[in-house]
Write an enzyme that holds these catalytic residues in place. Structure first.
Site, PDB file in Angstrom:
ATOM      1  N   ARG A 168      -5.255  12.812  31.887  1.00  0.00           N
ATOM      2  CA  ARG A 168      -5.075  13.698  33.041  1.00  0.00           C
ATOM      3  C   ARG A 168      -5.513  12.981  34.312  1.00  0.00           C
ATOM      4  O   ARG A 168      -6.644  12.489  34.391  1.00  0.00           O
ATOM      5  CB  ARG A 168      -5.927  14.940  32.815  1.00  0.00           C
ATOM      6  N   GLY A 226       0.854  -1.191   0.000  1.00  0.00           N
ATOM      7  CA  GLY A 226       0.000   0.000   0.000  1.00  0.00           C
ATOM      8  C   GLY A 226       0.884   1.233   0.000  1.00  0.00           C
ATOM      9  O   GLY A 226       0.567   2.255   0.608  1.00  0.00           O
ATOM     10  N   LEU A 261       0.200   4.410  20.717  1.00  0.00           N
ATOM     11  CA  LEU A 261       1.277   3.836  21.537  1.00  0.00           C
ATOM     12  C   LEU A 261       2.639   4.369  21.102  1.00  0.00           C
ATOM     13  O   LEU A 261       3.634   4.198  21.799  1.00  0.00           O
ATOM     14  CB  LEU A 261       1.246   2.316  21.461  1.00  0.00           C
ATOM     15  N   LYS A 269     -15.394  14.491  16.824  1.00  0.00           N
ATOM     16  CA  LYS A 269     -15.018  15.271  15.640  1.00  0.00           C
ATOM     17  C   LYS A 269     -15.774  16.592  15.701  1.00  0.00           C
ATOM     18  O   LYS A 269     -16.818  16.684  16.357  1.00  0.00           O
ATOM     19  CB  LYS A 269     -15.450  14.531  14.372  1.00  0.00           C
ATOM     20  N   HIS A 324      -7.339   3.620  20.703  1.00  0.00           N
ATOM     21  CA  HIS A 324      -6.408   4.609  21.253  1.00  0.00           C
ATOM     22  C   HIS A 324      -6.659   4.894  22.733  1.00  0.00           C
ATOM     23  O   HIS A 324      -5.746   4.813  23.561  1.00  0.00           O
ATOM     24  CB  HIS A 324      -6.508   5.936  20.488  1.00  0.00           C
TER      25      HIS A 324
END
Ligand code: BG6
Length: 797
Positions: A375, A37, A211, A365, A272
């Site tokens: 946090r 790709g 990561l 979004k 994530h």
């Protein structure tokens, strides 16, 4: 010397062997990187740059390299594309320009395009690599295949690599996979099984590019290097909450075909944000450089995650989204998408370290800013007597105390690690992290930057460059293993299923969102702080507010009936139970409550857990009306249900909790184990006259109550207090209080909710005492009181 010839031969043989060894040692290792790709978007934006960075870091060291950009485009087009991308690569600041341009030239010469489609193409590639290795007098060290292709192409490519392009013995194979790794638990499992047929687990590197973000990659090292300071702080005793956030300003325009299938939870939270969550929450391994140990600890963190309920999330969708989908996918004007582009989710962990600490995960979004961070906000347990003008950042115990892994963007504009000065001065590796200079006027999380010890990377690196280097060095802890992937999908899939038909709140996008998406939590539930101003997505029409209705009092089967909208009904029932409890404790010193399983009582349990602070739990005994013959920890167990929705939120002495003994001697509900008799004896011993103060029942659509089913003879009459019964649906075996025992109660409440109960409600209202056909009709306390609690849908349809 007796045999000088022998010595000579031996010496020669040793020399040859030594030479062989030396040669093998001297042969330089060669690594081939095949980027599949290579002409795609990801490759253009990040991967070629990452490979160039790898070359800059490793050139002249132990290995030689070749880079094969592969795709399905024609050779001519592919070559032109790659030449252009390579030409555009810029040199990082920390490499001297001369050296960089020399290395860039080398990198360009080592990189070539090749058309890779059929098995023969892969065989030819393998041959070419072998020939190149031989020509150069090299030793093949390994091959990296980077799959930057859509998942539907995975299987074919994997098959071809496995059958025709594996390196020879002694060299490693690493395949790098990009998300999406499935759509839910089942599809992820199928994909994993498919890939597992071609590659070994240690050969697969599943990328989660978060990561590779420097601040994320620093979470474990930070926790490790500051163990001493954090040991006493990193737990529910000190942490007030954890926020794991990824806000974006961009929307999904141009990728709605992908986005329609995934939505924000699958796109960002499942991967994530969950990865970040595990890094913050996992127990810290003794040796954080052991990938195996890190991955095992991560897996344990997954196991501690409490299951999510529908009420654990709020969803939103920016207003232009549906129109973008209609345009990009030629949908009719009537099409409205339910895909969330914004989600806030409240997560809890059931372990001693984190119990009760809210972890807030949020992403969206078209929000007002682009920023990401984890946090950790600590509780403030101090009271400062002096006026706040006298508070000093590094001394005052009253200023907010927080640690922030600032992933990037936002006001700060770069990755950072921030530690409030009133916590401790952290230690970070000075070769890779430096203290940030003063930025007067800059405020973060409500405080001036000067309130924090703030560090940023010495050399800012893009996530893909970091990960490509980790792949090259075989550092598996920065990647998602199959087990972790499935654990994550196992956690998210029930919520995704539960939310599949939920209408997200529409928001205008950008700064105009105002406070529309603000949310807050109470107990395990999350809700928007503001009422929805209007119904923007055509739905089933505005639902009337429960408060608009009175609680209706009437009679049903000649007993009192209380009917209302669900919320009010539950509130009323909870109030009545509390009042009964308080009276019982006052009169007898204890309250014996028997509870049913099923879904109807869940809101009641939640209500009792979160709104009834005066409930005399310390003097309440909790019994089960019925139980499924499964282990108590099984999600199907009624006791497990009670544990999840009630017990873990209240303080009942352990010896007051009486689960049904369905699991004895490692088997379930065996007659010989006499579980039913044991429970009956326990009741007789503890409950005066075996007369419960309150029994809460439900009514099944077939007229069953407790686990007493139509046409099942046991438990409807006779002496037995507790019986084993058969259910028409799984799990078939049950244990139940008998009708005679139920009817001894001082009070019986039957809770009936939802439209599905409408038919049986009508039917049972007309029948007489026919427990064999409708066990519920046999509920008639001998001297106690029976009250029906039905919501309007069950009662009025
Ligand atoms: C990707 C998501 O994984 O991460 C995107 O598919 C999202 O929707 C992106 O925009 C965000 O990554 P970053 O690195 O820009 O924060």
């Amino acid at each position: 010397m007796k045999h000088p010839g022998c010595w000579k031969m031996l010496t020669v043989a040793m020399c040859v062997a030594l030479l062989g060894c030396l040669q093998a040692q001297e042969l330089r290792g060669h690594v081939s990187v095949i980027l599949l790709g290579a002409t795609g978007d990801l490759a253009r934006k990040y991967l070629w740059r990452g490979l160039f960075q790898l070359y800059l870091d490793e050139a002249g060291k132990d290995y030689s390299f070749s880079f094969h950009g592969a795709a399905l485009t024609s050779t001519k087009q592919g070559q032109a594309f790659i030449a252009k991308v390579l030409e555009s690569l810029s040199c990082p600041e920390d490499v001297a320009p001369d050296r960089c341009s020399e290395l860039k030239g080398q990198f360009q010469r080592l990189s070539a395009y090749r058309h890779l489609a059929t098995r023969e193409d892969y065989m030819a590639l393998s041959k070419d690599i072998e020939a190149q290795v031989q020509r150069g007098g090299l030793r093949e060290a390994g091959r990296i295949f980077y799959f930057s292709v859509p998942p539907f192409a995975y299987a074919d490519i994997a098959r071809n690599i496995n059958s025709s392009c594996r390196p020879g013995p002694g060299a490693w194979l690493r395949v790098v996979l990009e998300k999406p790794f499935g759509h839910d638990h089942l599809s992820a499992q199928q994909l994993a099984t498919e890939l597992g047929g071609f590659f070994r687990e240690e050969e697969m590197y599943r990328v989660d590019h978060y990561l590779g973000k420097q601040a994320v990659a620093q979470i474990l090292p930070f926790r490790d290097q500051n163990r001493k300071a954090l040991d006493g702080l990193w737990s529910r005793h000190h942490v007030e909450r954890v926020e794991i956030i990824m806000k974006e300003t961009v929307d999904a325009e141009g990728r709605t075909s992908f986005y329609e299938e995934y939505g924000v939870i699958r796109d960002v939270l499942q991967n994530h944000l969950t990865e970040v969550l595990t890094l913050v929450a996992m127990e810290l391994p003794h040796n954080i450089s052991s990938s195996e140990s890190v991955l095992q600890h991560k897996l344990r963190a997954f196991r501690a995650l409490r299951g999510l309920q529908k009420g654990s999330a709020v969803l939103g969708q920016y207003q232009a989204y549906s129109e973008q989908v209609r345009r990009e996918q030629q949908k009719p004007d009537s099409f409205h998408s339910l895909t969330p582009t914004f989600a806030g989710v409240l997560v809890h962990m059931d372990n001693l370290r984190w119990e009760g600490v809210p972890f807030i995960l949020m992403s969206g979004k078209a929000l007002d800013e682009r920023v990401g961070y984890a946090r950790i906000l600590f509780r403030n347990q101090a009271y400062c007597v002096q006026n706040d003008e006298h508070w000093v950042a590094d001394q005052s115990r009253c200023l907010p105390r927080q640690i922030v892994f600032y992933i990037g963007h936002g006001e700060l504009g770069s990755p950072a690690v921030l530690v409030s000065r009133n916590l401790f001065r952290p230690s970070l590796p000075p070769e890779s992290w430096k203290e940030l200079g003063a930025r007067p006027g800059l405020r973060l999380f409500g405080r001036p930057l000067s309130d924090f010890y703030a560090y940023s990377p010495v050399r800012e690196q893009d996530a893909y460059s970091v990960l490509i280097s980790h792949i090259f060095h075989g550092r598996k802890d920065s990647f998602v293993t199959t087990e972790n992937l499935l654990a994550s999908w196992g956690f998210w899939t029930p919520l995704l299923d539960g939310l599949a038909h939920e209408v997200p709140r529409l928001y205008p996008g950008g700064a105009e969102n105002g406070h529309l998406l603000d949310f807050e939590f109470g107990g395990a539930r999350l809700c928007f702080s503001q009422q929805q101003p209007e119904q923007l997505v055509p739905g089933p029409g505005p639902a009337p507010m429960p408060s608009g209705f009175q609680v209706l009092k009437a009679r049903y089967r000649e007993s009192p009936l209380i009917s209302a909208w669900p919320e009010e009904l539950i509130a009323k029932l909870a109030d009545d139970i509390e009042a009964t409890a308080v009276r019982a404790v006052r009169r007898f010193g204890a309250f014996h409550l028997a509870l049913s399983g099923g879904s109807s009582p869940v809101p009641l349990f939640q209500q009792l857990a979160t709104r009834h602070y005066g409930f005399p739990w310390a003097h309440t005994h909790l019994w089960l009306v019925d139980e499924r013959c499964v282990p108590l920890w099984d999600p199907e167990s009624n006791f497990q249900h009670l544990q999840t929705h009630l017990l873990q939120h209240i303080r009942v002495p352990y010896y007051n909790i009486h689960p049904m003994p369905v699991h004895l001697r490692q088997r379930l509900c065996a007659e010989e184990d006499q579980g039913a008799q044991t429970y009956a004896s326990e009741i007789s011993a503890l409950v005066a006259n075996s007369s419960f103060d309150l029994v809460l029942l439900g009514m099944g659509a077939d007229g069953h109550t407790a686990s007493l089913f139509p046409q099942s003879p046991s438990g409807l009459d006779g002496e037995q207090l507790v019986v084993l019964t058969e259910s028409p649906s799984r799990p078939f075996q049950r244990m139940s209080l008998s009708l005679p025992l139920i009817n001894r109660a001082r009070k019986v409440a039957v809770l009936v909710m939802g439209r599905v109960k409408r038919e049986i409600t009508v039917l049972v209202s007309r029948v007489g005492h026919e427990p064999k056909k409708w066990p519920i009709s046999g509920v008639l306390p001998t001297s106690g009181q029976l009250v029906w609690y039905m919501d309007y849908e069950a009662f009025l349809g």
